[in-house]
Structure formats: C-alpha cells, structure tokens
Design a protein around this motif. Sequence first.
Motif, PDB file in Angstrom:
ATOM      1  N   ARG A  25     -74.318 107.549  29.564  1.00 53.65           N
ATOM      2  CA  ARG A  25     -72.916 107.590  30.003  1.00 53.65           C
ATOM      3  C   ARG A  25     -72.116 106.365  29.552  1.00 53.65           C
ATOM      4  N   PRO A  26     -72.688 105.138  29.620  1.00 52.45           N
ATOM      5  CA  PRO A  26     -71.913 103.954  29.213  1.00 52.45           C
ATOM      6  C   PRO A  26     -71.466 103.961  27.749  1.00 52.45           C
ATOM      7  N   ILE A  27     -72.167 104.690  26.900  1.00 51.10           N
ATOM      8  CA  ILE A  27     -71.735 104.786  25.502  1.00 51.10           C
ATOM      9  C   ILE A  27     -70.345 105.390  25.448  1.00 51.10           C
ATOM     10  N   LEU A  28     -70.172 106.496  26.127  1.00 56.82           N
ATOM     11  CA  LEU A  28     -68.879 107.201  26.106  1.00 56.82           C
ATOM     12  C   LEU A  28     -67.831 106.460  26.932  1.00 56.82           C
ATOM     13  N   SER A  29     -68.207 105.975  28.111  1.00 59.07           N
ATOM     14  CA  SER A  29     -67.216 105.315  28.972  1.00 59.07           C
ATOM     15  C   SER A  29     -66.754 103.966  28.423  1.00 59.07           C
ATOM     16  N   SER A  30     -67.477 103.402  27.468  1.00 60.12           N
ATOM     17  CA  SER A  30     -67.066 102.121  26.879  1.00 60.12           C
ATOM     18  C   SER A  30     -65.928 102.274  25.870  1.00 60.12           C
ATOM     19  N   PHE A  31     -65.566 103.511  25.524  1.00 60.13           N
ATOM     20  CA  PHE A  31     -64.517 103.773  24.536  1.00 60.13           C
ATOM     21  C   PHE A  31     -63.174 103.210  25.008  1.00 60.13           C
ATOM     22  N   THR A  84     -66.399  98.510  16.384  1.00 57.31           N
ATOM     23  CA  THR A  84     -64.958  98.649  16.245  1.00 57.31           C
ATOM     24  C   THR A  84     -64.662  99.568  15.081  1.00 57.31           C
ATOM     25  N   GLY A  85     -63.982 100.668  15.378  1.00 55.15           N
ATOM     26  CA  GLY A  85     -63.578 101.612  14.344  1.00 55.15           C
ATOM     27  C   GLY A  85     -62.085 101.497  14.103  1.00 55.15           C
ATOM     28  N   THR A  86     -61.535 102.463  13.408  1.00 51.11           N
ATOM     29  CA  THR A  86     -60.108 102.480  13.138  1.00 51.11           C
ATOM     30  C   THR A  86     -59.377 103.005  14.370  1.00 51.11           C
ATOM     31  N   GLY A  87     -58.759 102.107  15.123  1.00 53.72           N
ATOM     32  CA  GLY A  87     -57.981 102.501  16.289  1.00 53.72           C
ATOM     33  C   GLY A  87     -58.751 102.563  17.595  1.00 53.72           C
ATOM     34  N   TYR A  88     -60.011 102.195  17.600  1.00 54.66           N
ATOM     35  CA  TYR A  88     -60.809 102.282  18.823  1.00 54.66           C
ATOM     36  C   TYR A  88     -61.983 101.311  18.773  1.00 54.66           C
ATOM     37  N   THR A  89     -62.575 101.115  19.929  1.00 52.60           N
ATOM     38  CA  THR A  89     -63.797 100.332  20.035  1.00 52.60           C
ATOM     39  C   THR A  89     -64.676 100.979  21.104  1.00 52.60           C
ATOM     40  N   LEU A  90     -65.972 100.822  20.974  1.00 52.98           N
ATOM     41  CA  LEU A  90     -66.914 101.279  21.992  1.00 52.98           C
ATOM     42  C   LEU A  90     -68.237 100.562  21.796  1.00 52.98           C
ATOM     43  N   ARG A  91     -69.140 100.759  22.740  1.00 48.98           N
ATOM     44  CA  ARG A  91     -70.471 100.157  22.638  1.00 48.98           C
ATOM     45  C   ARG A  91     -71.452 101.274  22.292  1.00 48.98           C
ATOM     46  N   VAL A  92     -72.289 100.988  21.306  1.00 46.81           N
ATOM     47  CA  VAL A  92     -73.239 101.984  20.810  1.00 46.81           C
ATOM     48  C   VAL A  92     -74.651 101.400  20.846  1.00 46.81           C
ATOM     49  N   PRO A  93     -75.678 102.255  20.847  1.00 43.34           N
ATOM     50  CA  PRO A  93     -77.048 101.740  20.843  1.00 43.34           C
ATOM     51  C   PRO A  93     -77.290 100.825  19.634  1.00 43.34           C
TER      52      PRO A  93
END
Length: 190
Positions: A181-187, A40-49
């Motif tokens: 691809r899931p790293i980017l699409s999880s944004f 979780t960053g400032t204003g967004y979330t995503l899944r990372v390795p």
Amino acid sequence: MKIFSRLFVFIGLSILLTGCFGNDTATTDTVDSAWLVKYTGTGYTLRVPASWQAVEASKITAPVAGKIELALRSLVNKRGFMNNLIILSDTLQTPVTATEYVSQSMLWASREYLSMQIENDEQVTFADGEKSRLVIFRAKYNEVTEERLFFQTARLCGNTVYLMTLGLENDTPAENYDRYRPILSSFSCL
C-alpha cells in the motif's frame, strides 16, 4: 470510454514485463524501513521498492492512448511472473475525479478479464493529502495465464491522470498487503 478499454491492455502487460527501462529521473535517496526509495518522474514522485528494476520501453507494447510513465518489476521470478508496477498517464478530455476514474477503470476491467473478483475496495490518501479509491482485486486475463492479484488506483495532477497498477503473485497473503500500500500512497504531484 475508448481510453479506459485501451488502458486495460496495459494491465495485462503487467504479466509480461521484462528487461530494463528508464527515461525518467531516478533520484538517489535513502532506503526507508519499508525498503522503498524515492523515484521522481515527469510531474510526480513516489517511493518504489529499492530492489525492483525498471523495464525498457522497447520491451513493452506501446499504449494506444496515454503513455507509460513507469514500469518496474521485482527480481524474484515465481513460475514466470515477477511482481510489478505500471504507471500510465493520460490527459483528461472531460472533468472527472480520481475516484470516478478508478470506478470506470474497474468497469472496463470486468469486461476485459476472463474472471475478476474484487477483494477489497478502500480509500487511499496520497502523500500530498489527496484521496482516491484503491481497489484490490484478483483477475485471470485469459485461459493461459494464472490468476493474479492487483492493486489499482488513480491520481489527478492538474489535467493529467495517472493510473497505477501493482501486479502481485496471487498467493500474496492478505497480511502482507500493508507492505505494498505505501508504494501507491506515496505518490505525489510535483
């Protein structure tokens, strides 16, 4: 236009990432079947390795425009290169879609790289249902650096645009692209 040319300086940074970084909040989460963990960053979330390390802001050249939101690198070093992820943010001055932003980014990239070849141009659907363009390309930054594989997309969250670039080892086989691809699409915007 000026913003786009400045952003491409940071694609080159993906080759130079070292160290540890972290001013956003890393959320403790379970590792999923794709070995990704929620960030979780400032204003967004995503899944990372889960095994990738954050890169210290002081180890990266500051952008002329925009802000480095996140810089991660893998722990595997192949010939001096580590797979990596850079997310840049900027405030839009004129209305534009995420797809248009990626298109403009790719136009500027073609002028900045010594060589560049688009391998795949596809649509990405983010975790919150929004869509954008995902471009997979190979590029050589200069005579000294080796050619690299990049995945690049953008996502708008209100008036903020996030440009996401995955830098991968050039010999990454196409059958492994679905791993990244899931790293980017999880944004997702918060």
